[in-house]
Scaffold this motif. Sequence first.
Motif, PDB file in Angstrom:
ATOM      1  N   ALA A  94     -45.655 -34.981  87.860  1.00 25.46           N
ATOM      2  CA  ALA A  94     -47.421 -34.639  88.007  1.00 25.46           C
ATOM      3  C   ALA A  94     -47.446 -36.212  87.856  1.00 25.46           C
ATOM      4  O   ALA A  94     -48.245 -36.347  89.479  1.00 25.46           O
ATOM      5  CB  ALA A  94     -48.296 -33.851  86.495  1.00 25.46           C
ATOM      6  N   LEU A  95     -47.139 -37.547  86.938  1.00 29.86           N
ATOM      7  CA  LEU A  95     -47.792 -38.395  87.241  1.00 29.86           C
ATOM      8  C   LEU A  95     -47.375 -39.667  88.375  1.00 29.86           C
ATOM      9  O   LEU A  95     -48.083 -40.448  88.642  1.00 29.86           O
ATOM     10  CB  LEU A  95     -47.157 -38.872  85.345  1.00 29.86           C
ATOM     11  N   GLY A  96     -46.030 -38.906  88.220  1.00 31.74           N
ATOM     12  CA  GLY A  96     -45.133 -39.776  89.204  1.00 31.74           C
ATOM     13  C   GLY A  96     -45.957 -39.389  90.938  1.00 31.74           C
ATOM     14  O   GLY A  96     -45.905 -39.769  91.723  1.00 31.74           O
ATOM     15  N   THR A  97     -46.405 -38.356  91.077  1.00 27.02           N
ATOM     16  CA  THR A  97     -46.765 -37.383  92.273  1.00 27.02           C
ATOM     17  C   THR A  97     -48.174 -38.164  92.813  1.00 27.02           C
ATOM     18  O   THR A  97     -48.600 -39.180  93.665  1.00 27.02           O
ATOM     19  CB  THR A  97     -46.764 -35.882  92.368  1.00 27.02           C
ATOM     20  N   VAL A  98     -48.705 -38.305  91.766  1.00 27.10           N
ATOM     21  CA  VAL A  98     -50.321 -39.090  91.856  1.00 27.10           C
ATOM     22  C   VAL A  98     -50.474 -40.116  92.501  1.00 27.10           C
ATOM     23  O   VAL A  98     -50.634 -40.487  92.856  1.00 27.10           O
ATOM     24  CB  VAL A  98     -51.058 -38.300  90.734  1.00 27.10           C
ATOM     25  N   ALA A  99     -49.555 -40.446  91.378  1.00 25.58           N
ATOM     26  CA  ALA A  99     -49.480 -42.362  91.673  1.00 25.58           C
ATOM     27  C   ALA A  99     -48.784 -42.696  92.763  1.00 25.58           C
ATOM     28  O   ALA A  99     -48.925 -43.834  93.368  1.00 25.58           O
ATOM     29  CB  ALA A  99     -48.315 -43.005  90.087  1.00 25.58           C
ATOM     30  N   ASP A 100     -47.620 -42.141  93.185  1.00 32.86           N
ATOM     31  CA  ASP A 100     -47.376 -41.982  94.390  1.00 32.86           C
ATOM     32  C   ASP A 100     -48.242 -42.144  95.888  1.00 32.86           C
ATOM     33  O   ASP A 100     -47.744 -42.146  96.904  1.00 32.86           O
ATOM     34  CB  ASP A 100     -46.155 -41.889  95.079  1.00 32.86           C
ATOM     35  N   ILE A 101     -49.619 -41.426  95.889  1.00 31.48           N
ATOM     36  CA  ILE A 101     -50.366 -40.297  96.221  1.00 31.48           C
ATOM     37  C   ILE A 101     -49.705 -39.913  97.402  1.00 31.48           C
ATOM     38  O   ILE A 101     -49.629 -39.391  98.777  1.00 31.48           O
ATOM     39  CB  ILE A 101     -51.044 -41.776  97.121  1.00 31.48           C
ATOM     40  N   ALA A 102     -48.745 -39.034  96.573  1.00 26.89           N
ATOM     41  CA  ALA A 102     -48.506 -38.185  97.905  1.00 26.89           C
ATOM     42  C   ALA A 102     -49.070 -36.900  97.965  1.00 26.89           C
ATOM     43  O   ALA A 102     -50.123 -36.484  97.336  1.00 26.89           O
ATOM     44  CB  ALA A 102     -47.112 -37.923  96.979  1.00 26.89           C
ATOM     45  N   LYS A 103     -48.945 -35.687  99.499  1.00 28.94           N
ATOM     46  CA  LYS A 103     -49.653 -35.280 100.131  1.00 28.94           C
ATOM     47  C   LYS A 103     -49.668 -34.111  98.656  1.00 28.94           C
ATOM     48  O   LYS A 103     -48.408 -33.614  98.852  1.00 28.94           O
ATOM     49  CB  LYS A 103     -50.159 -35.125 101.289  1.00 28.94           C
ATOM     50  N   LEU A 104     -51.010 -33.822  98.276  1.00 29.91           N
ATOM     51  CA  LEU A 104     -51.298 -32.472  97.888  1.00 29.91           C
ATOM     52  C   LEU A 104     -50.564 -31.042  98.573  1.00 29.91           C
ATOM     53  O   LEU A 104     -51.898 -30.495  98.058  1.00 29.91           O
ATOM     54  CB  LEU A 104     -51.994 -32.633  96.615  1.00 29.91           C
ATOM     55  N   GLU A 105     -49.637 -31.234  98.746  1.00 24.78           N
ATOM     56  CA  GLU A 105     -49.909 -29.102  99.914  1.00 24.78           C
ATOM     57  C   GLU A 105     -47.946 -28.912  98.663  1.00 24.78           C
ATOM     58  O   GLU A 105     -47.083 -29.779  98.402  1.00 24.78           O
ATOM     59  CB  GLU A 105     -49.170 -29.655 100.573  1.00 24.78           C
ATOM     60  N   LYS A 122     -36.736 -35.366 103.467  1.00 24.45           N
ATOM     61  CA  LYS A 122     -37.676 -35.611 104.753  1.00 24.45           C
ATOM     62  C   LYS A 122     -36.468 -34.978 106.014  1.00 24.45           C
ATOM     63  O   LYS A 122     -36.522 -34.899 107.250  1.00 24.45           O
ATOM     64  CB  LYS A 122     -37.411 -37.424 105.123  1.00 24.45           C
ATOM     65  N   THR A 123     -35.576 -34.619 104.688  1.00 31.76           N
ATOM     66  CA  THR A 123     -34.840 -33.606 106.097  1.00 31.76           C
ATOM     67  C   THR A 123     -34.848 -32.221 105.915  1.00 31.76           C
ATOM     68  O   THR A 123     -34.711 -31.514 106.922  1.00 31.76           O
ATOM     69  CB  THR A 123     -33.370 -33.177 105.219  1.00 31.76           C
ATOM     70  N   LEU A 124     -36.248 -31.773 105.468  1.00 35.52           N
ATOM     71  CA  LEU A 124     -36.554 -30.464 105.584  1.00 35.52           C
ATOM     72  C   LEU A 124     -37.673 -31.032 106.714  1.00 35.52           C
ATOM     73  O   LEU A 124     -38.165 -31.686 107.160  1.00 35.52           O
ATOM     74  CB  LEU A 124     -37.536 -30.416 104.511  1.00 35.52           C
ATOM     75  N   HIS A 125     -38.260 -29.306 107.244  1.00 34.50           N
ATOM     76  CA  HIS A 125     -39.491 -28.885 108.350  1.00 34.50           C
ATOM     77  C   HIS A 125     -41.061 -29.317 107.270  1.00 34.50           C
ATOM     78  O   HIS A 125     -40.701 -29.280 106.262  1.00 34.50           O
ATOM     79  CB  HIS A 125     -38.946 -27.995 108.123  1.00 34.50           C
ATOM     80  N   PRO A 126     -41.301 -30.445 108.038  1.00 31.74           N
ATOM     81  CA  PRO A 126     -42.444 -31.095 107.539  1.00 31.74           C
ATOM     82  C   PRO A 126     -43.858 -29.648 107.349  1.00 31.74           C
ATOM     83  O   PRO A 126     -43.952 -30.200 106.047  1.00 31.74           O
ATOM     84  CB  PRO A 126     -43.853 -30.974 108.466  1.00 31.74           C
ATOM     85  N   SER A 127     -43.665 -28.395 107.246  1.00 29.97           N
ATOM     86  CA  SER A 127     -44.705 -27.159 106.905  1.00 29.97           C
ATOM     87  C   SER A 127     -43.540 -26.664 105.384  1.00 29.97           C
ATOM     88  O   SER A 127     -44.090 -25.833 104.958  1.00 29.97           O
ATOM     89  CB  SER A 127     -44.240 -26.243 107.644  1.00 29.97           C
ATOM     90  N   HIS A 128     -42.421 -26.997 104.993  1.00 28.27           N
ATOM     91  CA  HIS A 128     -41.186 -26.657 104.100  1.00 28.27           C
ATOM     92  C   HIS A 128     -42.513 -26.823 102.626  1.00 28.27           C
ATOM     93  O   HIS A 128     -43.068 -27.959 102.344  1.00 28.27           O
ATOM     94  CB  HIS A 128     -40.236 -27.434 103.916  1.00 28.27           C
ATOM     95  N   TYR A 129     -41.885 -25.543 101.842  1.00 25.76           N
ATOM     96  CA  TYR A 129     -42.308 -26.317 100.348  1.00 25.76           C
ATOM     97  C   TYR A 129     -42.813 -27.926  99.717  1.00 25.76           C
ATOM     98  O   TYR A 129     -43.143 -27.858  98.852  1.00 25.76           O
ATOM     99  CB  TYR A 129     -42.449 -24.716  99.602  1.00 25.76           C
ATOM    100  N   LEU A 130     -41.127 -28.311  99.935  1.00 28.14           N
ATOM    101  CA  LEU A 130     -39.950 -29.457  99.276  1.00 28.14           C
ATOM    102  C   LEU A 130     -41.160 -30.746 100.122  1.00 28.14           C
ATOM    103  O   LEU A 130     -40.826 -31.319  99.543  1.00 28.14           O
ATOM    104  CB  LEU A 130     -39.304 -28.673  98.845  1.00 28.14           C
TER     105      LEU A 130
END
Length: 572
Positions: free
Chosen positions: A234-245, A192-200
């Motif tokens: 991969a498992l944690g990211t899918v389970a957390d419904i994180a935006k896939l970008e 959240k300290t990064l720009h919304p378009s940042h890779y991370l």
Amino acid sequence: MPVLVEEVIQKRWRLHKQHQGTAQKISEHLNIHPLLCQILLNRNITSLDKARLFLGEPDLDSVDYFDQAALEASVSVVFEAIEKNQKILIYGDYDVDGITSTTLLVDFLKQINANVHFFIPNRFEHGYGLHVCVGDLILQTQATVLITLDCGVSSKDIIDPVVEKYGTKVIILDHHKIPDELPNFDAMLNPKTLHPSHYLAHLCTAGIVYEFIKFYIQHYKLDLKSEPFLDLVALGTVADIAKLEGANRTYIKRGLPFLSRSHRPGIRALLERAKCEKSVLTTRDCGFVIAPRLNASGRLASALLGVELLLSDTVPEADKRSHQLEALNQDRREIDLMVFKACVAEVEGHPEYKDHPILVLSGKEWHSGVIGITAAKLVDKYSKPVVIVSFAGNIGRASARSVGKVDLYEVLKTCKPYFETFGGHKEAAGFSIKEEKMAAFKEALIKNSIPMITPQDLQPIVNIDAEVDPKELTLDLAEQLMLLEPFGQGNPQPILHTDKLKLIECKAVGTGEHVKTTFSDETGRHIIEGIGFGLSHKMALFNRPGFSVIFHLSINEWKGRRLPQLEIVDIK
């Protein structure tokens, strides 16, 4: 007489604008099925370069990472603790992101000979976020370093006294919103300290931990590879419904193969218990097979069991813990079904619910660990926001889920004086309430919601990617659609439509909620099976002439056979 309200608001089907000519041209350049090209256009991927990048992988040497100073500060604190043989305490979280990120960091730190302890809070005893018990844990473990995972950024009132009293060094690895006042820390990695378009920018905690691990290995030139850790990222990211970008998409694509051939006895044992014999795991397997079983530990008992499973070194140890998790998941299903049936009986037994813009239901001793799941199912069934309150003694704990365009947080906020605690966002919320306030709260919420929730707000819209002929529904097309993976937030699994199927067989399966079908094309030569989760109440529609279905095209693997399958989304 029971009032059936589930069909009051139908899902609205909306077909994306079709670009057959453009899709055909892209297909010829990329040598893929035109249907995939139409789906790429639907995702606003409108050039060959964008399509190649989406279907391939980025040059990781050209992407941005966390601030160098923040990374160096975080790894130096850990490096110094290891050099001095000081103890490190990891405070995790009880959801799958918390379970996977804790496992990743403990696994890595043990491999580099750190003296590490970890703690997973109990949902019912400690609640959400960092708990004041962390001071006692530091005292018990004699830890000089505290690492908070998936929490901590908003815990100034807890962290600052700990730092002042014990002189503890603090590393915060968290992806939640940055508050106005930050705690006293030595290092923090937060996207959240990064720009919304940042890779991370959209990393969950498992992804943040991976960035820490990767930088530590590079910075200190360790003889370790970071990529095998991507299985749990991969498992944690899918389970957390994180935006896939950005990094999320890349890390899931790279992590799923590691998860599919997992070196972790716990993952293999869990998949075996779940009778998941697929050679290649997908995001759906993460979200609907692995994650619910890990989540069951945190919902019904302690998420510590989930971490212990993933950290298991031996097959017997993994088998024992996977058996415990499978039993908990079965209990979770049975409790969920019991609460679901009780809620349905209440709604369909009382005509007044038909006119309520929001469904408010309560019961005694309904397990508070499952009412969120039940609320989501009721939202799917009735297309209305749902609030479920479970009372144990005089205090009720509530989970609420929204639908369509309804801002559930704003609706509930109108009744804030009734709550003991309250939090949430547009799609989901939770609160606690005293039993004597429940009746007045329910009346007030329904009254307040009438001007705030319109029929248009409630109508769920399903976006259809393309219409297909049943003859096109082949294994080859299903395999090509997998090129678009990973699916999830920001890249939904493609939805297709046809009204040219003939029904051969249809029956309810599972606990009676689901429907299993066999179809043919209009010639009767092309046969394909389907499964509709939670759609048995719509089975009668298959007997009407000219029925239509929307569905995902997937691959069903069973006993070494791979066949195309329709995962039915809706029927009309």
